[in-house]
Design a protein around this motif. Sequence first.
Motif, PDB file in Angstrom:
ATOM      1  N   LEU A 119      17.181   5.937  -0.775  1.00 14.40           N
ATOM      2  CA  LEU A 119      17.856   5.921   0.521  1.00 14.40           C
ATOM      3  C   LEU A 119      16.948   5.447   1.646  1.00 14.40           C
ATOM      4  CD1 LEU A 119      19.798   9.307   0.283  1.00 14.40           C
ATOM      5  CD2 LEU A 119      20.673   6.992  -0.149  1.00 14.40           C
ATOM      6  N   VAL A 120      15.637   5.630   1.488  1.00 12.13           N
ATOM      7  CA  VAL A 120      14.704   5.229   2.539  1.00 12.13           C
ATOM      8  C   VAL A 120      14.392   3.747   2.373  1.00 12.13           C
ATOM      9  CG1 VAL A 120      12.444   5.619   3.560  1.00 12.13           C
ATOM     10  CG2 VAL A 120      13.723   7.537   2.586  1.00 12.13           C
ATOM     11  N   ASN A 121      14.726   2.959   3.360  1.00 15.16           N
ATOM     12  CA  ASN A 121      14.568   1.517   3.275  1.00 15.16           C
ATOM     13  C   ASN A 121      13.367   1.077   4.103  1.00 15.16           C
ATOM     14  OD1 ASN A 121      14.929  -1.222   2.923  1.00 15.16           O
ATOM     15  ND2 ASN A 121      16.599  -1.377   4.402  1.00 15.16           N
ATOM     16  N   VAL A 122      12.240   0.890   3.427  1.00 13.34           N
ATOM     17  CA  VAL A 122      11.017   0.458   4.095  1.00 13.34           C
ATOM     18  C   VAL A 122      10.434  -0.719   3.317  1.00 13.34           C
ATOM     19  CG1 VAL A 122       8.682   1.090   4.798  1.00 13.34           C
ATOM     20  CG2 VAL A 122      10.516   2.774   4.951  1.00 13.34           C
ATOM     21  N   LYS A 123      10.033  -1.746   4.036  1.00 10.92           N
ATOM     22  CA  LYS A 123       9.352  -2.894   3.458  1.00 10.92           C
ATOM     23  C   LYS A 123       8.045  -3.070   4.203  1.00 10.92           C
ATOM     24  CE  LYS A 123       8.612  -7.016   1.555  1.00 10.92           C
ATOM     25  NZ  LYS A 123       8.167  -7.173   0.147  1.00 10.92           N
ATOM     26  N   MET A 124       6.937  -3.199   3.470  1.00  3.44           N
ATOM     27  CA  MET A 124       5.638  -3.363   4.117  1.00  3.44           C
ATOM     28  C   MET A 124       4.781  -4.282   3.267  1.00  3.44           C
ATOM     29  SD  MET A 124       2.184  -2.303   3.985  1.00  3.44           S
ATOM     30  CE  MET A 124       2.047  -0.683   3.226  1.00  3.44           C
ATOM     31  N   PHE A 125       4.146  -5.255   3.908  1.00  3.83           N
ATOM     32  CA  PHE A 125       3.130  -6.029   3.222  1.00  3.83           C
ATOM     33  C   PHE A 125       2.021  -6.359   4.205  1.00  3.83           C
ATOM     34  CE2 PHE A 125       6.212  -9.362   4.512  1.00  3.83           C
ATOM     35  CZ  PHE A 125       5.388 -10.243   5.199  1.00  3.83           C
ATOM     36  N   MET A 126       0.820  -6.519   3.673  1.00  2.00           N
ATOM     37  CA  MET A 126      -0.323  -6.905   4.483  1.00  2.00           C
ATOM     38  C   MET A 126      -1.182  -7.842   3.652  1.00  2.00           C
ATOM     39  SD  MET A 126      -2.649  -3.406   4.414  1.00  2.00           S
ATOM     40  CE  MET A 126      -1.321  -2.438   5.150  1.00  2.00           C
ATOM     41  N   GLY A 127      -1.937  -8.688   4.321  1.00  2.00           N
ATOM     42  CA  GLY A 127      -2.752  -9.630   3.578  1.00  2.00           C
ATOM     43  C   GLY A 127      -3.814 -10.267   4.436  1.00  2.00           C
TER      44      GLY A 127
ATOM     45  N   ALA B 189      -9.157 -11.148  -3.989  1.00  2.00           N
ATOM     46  CA  ALA B 189     -10.165 -12.067  -4.501  1.00  2.00           C
ATOM     47  C   ALA B 189     -11.192 -12.309  -3.409  1.00  2.00           C
ATOM     48  CB  ALA B 189      -9.526 -13.391  -4.934  1.00  2.00           C
ATOM     49  N   GLN B 190     -12.445 -12.309  -3.786  1.00  2.00           N
ATOM     50  CA  GLN B 190     -13.501 -12.524  -2.804  1.00  2.00           C
ATOM     51  C   GLN B 190     -13.427 -13.940  -2.238  1.00  2.00           C
ATOM     52  OE1 GLN B 190     -17.457 -11.065  -3.389  1.00  2.00           O
ATOM     53  NE2 GLN B 190     -16.875  -9.841  -5.179  1.00  2.00           N
ATOM     54  N   PRO B 191     -13.855 -14.146  -0.969  1.00  2.00           N
ATOM     55  CA  PRO B 191     -14.441 -13.086  -0.137  1.00  2.00           C
ATOM     56  C   PRO B 191     -13.445 -12.303   0.713  1.00  2.00           C
ATOM     57  CG  PRO B 191     -14.733 -15.197   0.928  1.00  2.00           C
ATOM     58  CD  PRO B 191     -14.060 -15.487  -0.375  1.00  2.00           C
ATOM     59  N   ARG B 192     -12.312 -12.929   1.112  1.00  2.00           N
ATOM     60  CA  ARG B 192     -11.412 -12.265   2.048  1.00  2.00           C
ATOM     61  C   ARG B 192      -9.952 -12.328   1.637  1.00  2.00           C
ATOM     62  NH1 ARG B 192     -13.649 -14.047   8.062  1.00  2.00           N
ATOM     63  NH2 ARG B 192     -14.680 -12.068   8.524  1.00  2.00           N
ATOM     64  N   ASN B 193      -9.655 -12.798   0.453  1.00  2.00           N
ATOM     65  CA  ASN B 193      -8.268 -12.945   0.033  1.00  2.00           C
ATOM     66  C   ASN B 193      -7.708 -11.613  -0.446  1.00  2.00           C
ATOM     67  OD1 ASN B 193      -8.148 -15.715   0.558  1.00  2.00           O
ATOM     68  ND2 ASN B 193      -8.939 -16.224  -1.465  1.00  2.00           N
ATOM     69  N   PHE B 194      -6.573 -11.232   0.123  1.00  2.00           N
ATOM     70  CA  PHE B 194      -6.006  -9.914  -0.168  1.00  2.00           C
ATOM     71  C   PHE B 194      -4.511  -9.942   0.101  1.00  2.00           C
ATOM     72  CE2 PHE B 194      -4.656  -5.764   1.561  1.00  2.00           C
ATOM     73  CZ  PHE B 194      -4.915  -4.958   0.450  1.00  2.00           C
ATOM     74  N   GLU B 195      -3.744  -9.258  -0.771  1.00  2.00           N
ATOM     75  CA  GLU B 195      -2.311  -9.058  -0.520  1.00  2.00           C
ATOM     76  C   GLU B 195      -1.881  -7.721  -1.104  1.00  2.00           C
ATOM     77  OE1 GLU B 195       1.746 -11.589  -1.078  1.00  2.00           O
ATOM     78  OE2 GLU B 195       0.774 -10.916  -2.930  1.00  2.00           O
ATOM     79  N   LEU B 196      -1.212  -6.917  -0.302  1.00  4.33           N
ATOM     80  CA  LEU B 196      -0.556  -5.693  -0.743  1.00  4.33           C
ATOM     81  C   LEU B 196       0.892  -5.800  -0.301  1.00  4.33           C
ATOM     82  CD1 LEU B 196      -0.653  -2.817  -1.944  1.00  4.33           C
ATOM     83  CD2 LEU B 196      -1.208  -1.982   0.356  1.00  4.33           C
TER      84      LEU B 196
END
Length: 317
Positions: free
Chosen positions: A109-117, A95-102
């Motif tokens: 078998l591959v255990n990866v967790k990633m988030f950025m915001g 959401a503008q202007p800078r709000n972001f979440e991924l």
Amino acid sequence: MNRLHLILAAAVLCPSVGCEWMKQNGIGKPDNFPGKYGRDRELPPVAPEKLVAYLNDRAAGLQSITHAEVRVLATDRSTLMPTPPVSLTGELFAAQPRNFELDTRSGGLVNVKMFMGSNDQEFWVFARVHTGDPMYMYASHADFEAGRAKLPGGVPFEPEWVMQALGMATFSPNNRYEVKPDPKVGTYTLSWPATTPNGMLVVKEVVFNADPADGKKSQVKRHAVRDAKGGKELCYAEIKEARTERGADGRVLQYPTLMVLRWEEPQKFELKLEITNAPQINQPLTAEEAKRHFRRRAIAGVTPIDLAHARFDLPAK
């Protein structure tokens, strides 16, 4: 320290998304343009402010993208990270202007967790690979823009780049813009000089389709950052597919549904991001939803690292 920790930082298809706007502003191939683009064809000149106006008009109509289901493929093309690529699924909110979440995680078998915001004050990146120690980094926008917060490995990434790639960034009219038409491939490239927060002189580019975009074609093809000295491409976001729909106010909207973000220097790292559903467009979030998605969360047992007070060194090749 695992390298991945350091790097993981059926809509209505309206063919007039760029058609009427582009034609009305004298941009692109004229209706009587004979044949295909090529050496014997010319594209009419376009003033930079016309293309900047198009970008800003598009951003004005795309205030938010929420509840987007995404599939992400993370690939390290250097020699420092084991293959195969890591596949993740999750959700995207912006959401503008800078709000972001991924927010994503892997399956199997591959255990990866990633988030950025990101929000108005700061941005953050979290990554946990297998059972190793997680990496949680953050920085205030003020520290980052002043060069006090350094991204690991010198990655030429800016938080605003995410919003720009989504078509939600507003461009300043004060940059020293230039436009270069390329009749061979039918594009216009808008470029301007810039300086990254770490002081590097670069040239930023936005590449447009000269033809009006329709179906899954995006009017904006590419965003790129080049070394100002040698012209070498440092990173880019390529829009492979887009979705076009008409908003509640009648405005035609377009946003990417498949894009590739790639860093060439100093690493060779790639994120392929695909939106797999029809997300909500310009639907306001409640205060509670905004707080949940656009605030740096606490992770039990993990202390976030302020990039303004940290140093990261990648292992030598």
